[in-house]
Design a protein around this motif. Structure first.
Motif, short mmCIF file in Angstrom:
data_model
loop_
_atom_site.label_atom_id
_atom_site.label_comp_id
_atom_site.label_asym_id
_atom_site.label_seq_id
_atom_site.Cartn_x
_atom_site.Cartn_y
_atom_site.Cartn_z
N ARG A 6 -44.85 16.06 17.88
CA ARG A 6 -46.00 16.00 17.91
C ARG A 6 -46.71 14.97 17.68
N LEU A 38 -46.14 24.02 14.90
CA LEU A 38 -46.93 24.00 16.67
C LEU A 38 -48.22 24.64 16.31
N CYS A 41 -51.35 22.88 16.76
CA CYS A 41 -51.78 22.65 18.50
C CYS A 41 -52.67 23.03 19.27
N SER A 57 -47.01 22.35 23.30
CA SER A 57 -46.40 23.39 22.00
C SER A 57 -47.30 24.86 22.81
#
Length: 86
Positions: A6, A38, A41, A57
């Motif tokens: 991330r 995630l 994302c 992701s």
């Protein structure tokens, strides 16, 4: 490793971390944890501003979706609390 995925600016580091996470997942709880960590994302903003993060992701979340029954994927995707079966 999810935090590295991330936050790192280095594409190679992100790719290696994502690959590593994908290889070590074994339990439904681990797959669900990746989805929860995630899923943000995959926003339009991340797609436009950091496509490498979006792509890494996406691949990991797809792997999780393939390895979880739908209800177990749905819960972390929608931030639902988990309840044990009676």
């Amino acid at each position: 490793m999810l935090e590295i995925i991330r936050t790192t600016e280095d594409e190679d580091t992100r790719r290696l971390a994502a690959w590593s996470v994908g290889k070590i997942l074994t339990t439904p709880e681990e797959y669900a944890g990746v989805v929860s960590a995630l899923k943000d994302c995959l926003s339009d903003e991340v797609y436009e501003n950091n496509f490498d993060l979006f792509k890494a992701s996406y691949k990991l979340i797809c792997n999780c979706a393939e390895n979880l029954p739908y209800p177990e994927f749905y819960q972390p995707w929608h931030n639902l609390p988990t309840t044990p079966h009676p």
